[in-house]
Design a protein around this motif. Structure first.
Motif, PDB file in Angstrom:
ATOM      1  N   GLU A 208       0.850  -1.113  -0.234  1.00 23.79           N
ATOM      2  CA  GLU A 208       0.113   0.135   0.114  1.00 23.79           C
ATOM      3  C   GLU A 208       0.812   1.477  -0.077  1.00 23.79           C
ATOM      4  N   SER A 273      -2.402  10.849  -6.987  1.00 27.86           N
ATOM      5  CA  SER A 273      -3.071   9.683  -7.877  1.00 27.86           C
ATOM      6  C   SER A 273      -2.535   8.507  -7.625  1.00 27.86           C
ATOM      7  N   ARG A 274      -1.080   8.258  -6.985  1.00 26.27           N
ATOM      8  CA  ARG A 274      -0.675   7.012  -6.727  1.00 26.27           C
ATOM      9  C   ARG A 274      -0.687   6.522  -5.249  1.00 26.27           C
ATOM     10  N   ASN A 276      -2.903   5.160  -2.110  1.00 25.42           N
ATOM     11  CA  ASN A 276      -4.186   4.172  -2.012  1.00 25.42           C
ATOM     12  C   ASN A 276      -4.881   4.816  -0.767  1.00 25.42           C
ATOM     13  N   ARG A 306     -11.071  14.339  -4.493  1.00 26.64           N
ATOM     14  CA  ARG A 306     -10.840  14.398  -6.237  1.00 26.64           C
ATOM     15  C   ARG A 306     -10.342  12.997  -6.813  1.00 26.64           C
ATOM     16  N   HIS A 307      -9.459  12.379  -6.093  1.00 24.17           N
ATOM     17  CA  HIS A 307      -8.896  11.182  -6.708  1.00 24.17           C
ATOM     18  C   HIS A 307      -9.467   9.911  -5.805  1.00 24.17           C
ATOM     19  N   ALA A 308     -10.703  10.118  -5.459  1.00 24.47           N
ATOM     20  CA  ALA A 308     -11.463   8.902  -4.691  1.00 24.47           C
ATOM     21  C   ALA A 308     -10.396   8.167  -3.986  1.00 24.47           C
TER      22      ALA A 308
ATOM     23  N   ARG B 306     -14.713   8.384 -11.973  1.00 24.06           N
ATOM     24  CA  ARG B 306     -14.940   8.357 -10.420  1.00 24.06           C
ATOM     25  C   ARG B 306     -13.669   8.363  -9.702  1.00 24.06           C
ATOM     26  N   ALA B 308     -10.665   9.375 -11.030  1.00 26.42           N
ATOM     27  CA  ALA B 308      -9.767  10.272 -11.721  1.00 26.42           C
ATOM     28  C   ALA B 308      -8.657   9.328 -12.247  1.00 26.42           C
TER      29      ALA B 308
END
Lengths: 473, 416
Positions: A208, A273-274, A276, A306-308, B306, B308
């Motif tokens: 992770e 974005s990378r 978890n 924004r990136h869930a 969803r 991104a």
């Protein structure tokens, strides 16, 4: 209470000068101080619980006023008040249980008990416990037949006990119970890290990537526990300007063999974005599930949304505050010295106050905290387990009573209720009425909060009600 | 054109019976057929370009009607029409250039040219090229003084050429140019995979996790190219029910040493949080940037939005369609046989048509395509490079003319 006043003054001074760092230390010292207050308190003959609560309230007001931003102080004060109430009711219930047992075998009391149905000891004890819980349909329905009997039993028990002279033992018992319960509270504060860290393996899996900001001791212990269970994960630590505590956390993690990367706060959106999972600590958790956290946390929460990416907040239960945050960025925040950001020497000419209207040319804002709204938080991990933000009000109802929210009032609850009776023609909580309509149910339900409303009018602006105790019409 | 009619009929039949699979093969065969049509076409004396375009339009109508869903057919037809227009204008511009050069040295034409300003050859040629481009402020400003002169020059050039008897050579030249250009188009169709794959290294970096659905040859070549450049990445392949082409792609990727995982379509949302990039192929790209893709793709696009995750569509330029999709889920879609999903033997009693109003008890829907709206697409990678969905209209303006959107044969060849 001459013995405890110097202690109180000393602690108040430390709070005012911000000499105590961190909500854990503050909570612990507050609890210990209140325990001393309780032990030094001289118990009266009647209304012992109310008098004790008043003494605690008096000290609590001073402590809260010393540092209103340190919400842990108020939390512990309200916890102690709730403890006093709990212990009082459970000891009364025990007394009633004893009374009912004797009543069944004693013919003298049969005549008194003919007027109302015979109540088993179990029912009375259950009712006593229910009185402390948040009102639910079940407790309200149980309430009807028992309340009248209970009040009469309580008064008769009090009278009979007074007559029988067990008063002093009972008062000593109450004090003893309260002190023991405060001791439990202190243990709970101390062991919160362990209980939270036990849950680490459920949340951190293999390979992770975790992001955190600043340095939270709870997060550190959480990650340590996962590392010891041989989970492989890497951590991005955002430095957390202007204090740069992230650097300290990074060093500590590296000592444990966790692969760590230090990034600037502005790089969070680039890296997210990378990532978890985001795991952060909090300064306080408010009643709506919002989080008061070190500055910069709102930005991390927005990037995570924004990136869930799941945004997980770990916090001990002493950080759970029953207040609702109104305008928290201003009212629950503190501006620190600009010297953290700018060197006075270099910028002294910008800070020039000799302009015509006296305003400086350069404004430097250095807030301590950030407010993260509940919709950005995915999960709270407390020592009781993992909860969603919408569940926090339940924990609050378990730990605190609704009466204690407004602590600025220095009068006892009974007198505050009479004070509140004047603006509203509400029925007194005297349960002489046998018939209970739905509206009177609701009035009784909300009558507890009348004292809060009058208190709110006279108190400072950042105290308020539970979100679910909103007065109708 | 008796020689080419059997070819046309044969191709129409193949299209009708869906015997040709995939837009690449369709586009290539369409282009070859149209090249044969052009080469067999007998050029008339006047208005050659218009007549040639009409012939192409006639054949194109038949092909499009045979399989309206296969948009590549219409794309290639429109490309050829645009090629004809282009070649015609550029040959006319060359003729004018030649005329102006001779005009300057010939006194006979001076009187004619006194009525309008002398136009240099370069200006005329530039104007001719501009006539083909999308209108921009620059072309409009250049257009005003030149257009009148050009039309007169064109007619005078035509007359003079007709008088001078170069007609047959000019017509042969047009046909020759058009055939050469169609040959270029066929090469472009063939080499689209290579040109797209060259861009793979810019998009796939180290330790990436890529998701795709079904099996697209373009995506396969794209990933092969990245693998050859020694990028380390893993691929999640969603099977792509009901054809399960994802299984085939997975095998092909494994043969190249790419670490692959096959997942069901429903598992896409579960896995997407761990995916860095979604790369998919398309059946067609519409003028607004929307994508007609194999069924299931819209779900993948929504999941990617969803979380991104960038949603990248790779497609050759022959898939770029100048039409705007109105109600594409219905009008640009085809329902296939339910036997892909349910076995007729097991469910024959549910398919019972003997109810009172004749409707079956069980409806099985098996669409071929999905429509992905442009807002869900992050990037298009075509053989010309990477573009955003809002840029596709520019590519369309480059490849197609606005007149050709409706491919319909005009009755006689006089230009209006």
């Amino acid at each position: 209470m001459p013995d405890v006043q110097p202690l109180v003054r000393e602690f108040v001074l430390k709070l005012k000068r911000r000499k105590v760092e961190g909500s854990h230390a503050v909570a612990r010292q507050t609890a210990e101080l209140l325990r001393s207050v309780v032990s030094q308190h001289r118990m009266g003959s009647t209304n012992q619980a109310a008098a004790l609560a008043d003494a605690i309230r008096g000290v609590g007001e001073q402590l809260i006023a010393a540092n209103p931003i340190e919400l842990a102080v108020g939390n512990i004060v309200r916890r102690v008040l709730h403890i006093i109430k709990e212990e009082d009711i459970s000891s009364t219930a025990v007394g009633i249980e004893g009374l009912s047992v004797t009543a069944e075998s004693d013919d003298e009391y049969d005549s008194e008990n003919d007027d109302h149905p015979t109540l088993s000891a179990a029912v009375l004890a259950a009712h006593a416990r229910n009185a402390l819980r948040a009102p639910s349909l079940q407790t309200l329905l149980e309430d009807i037949p028992v309340s009248t009997a209970l009040s009469r039993s309580a008064s008769s028990a009090g009278d009979s006990d007074g007559k029988s002279g067990d008063k002093s033992s009972k008062s000593r018992k109450l004090k003893h119970d309260v002190i023991a319960a405060i001791g439990d509270l202190i243990d709970e504060i101390d062991t919160c890290y362990d209980q939270i860290s036990e849950q680490a393996v459920e949340h951190i899996h293999q390979n992770e990537v975790i992001l955190t900001l600043g340095r939270s001791r709870t997060v550190k212990e959480f990650l340590y526990a996962a590392k010891e269970k041989k989970r492989s994960f890497r951590v991005f630590v955002a430095e957390g300007a202007p204090r740069y505590q992230g650097h300290v956390l990074a060093k500590e993690l590296v000592e444990k063999g966790v692969q760590t990367t230090v990034i600037t706060d502005s790089a969070v959106f680039a890296m997210i974005s990378r990532v978890n999972m985001v795991i952060v600590g909090a300064h306080a958790i408010m009643a709506n599930g919002g989080v008061i956290a070190p500055v910069g946390m709102n930005m991390v929460a927005l990037a995570a949304q924004r990136h869930a990416v799941p945004f997980v907040v770990v916090a001990g239960s002493h950080k759970l505050c029953p207040l609702y945050p109104h305008n928290p960025e201003v009212l629950l925040n503190e501006l620190k010295s600009p010297s953290d950001l700018l060197d006075f020497g270099e910028f002294s000419n910008c800070m020039n106050f000799s302009t015509q209207d006296g305003t400086p040319l350069l404004n430097v804002v250095n807030p301590t905290f950030d407010y993260v709204p509940p919709k950005l938080v995915s999960l709270f991990i407390t020592d009781t387990g993992g909860h969603s933000p919408s569940y926090m009000y339940r924990l609050i109802a378990e730990y605190y009573s609704a009466d204690d929210l407004a602590l600025i009032l220095s009068i006892s609850p009974s007198s505050s209720r009479t004070k509140a009776a004047s603006p509203r023609p509400s029925p007194s909580p005297a349960p002489e009425k046998e018939e209970m309509s739905l509206t009177s149910f609701l009035r009784r339900l909300y009558s507890k909060n009348l004292s809060l409303h009058s208190g709110r009018l006279s108190s400072t602006c950042f105290l308020s009600l539970f979100p679910n105790f909103i007065l109708p019409n």
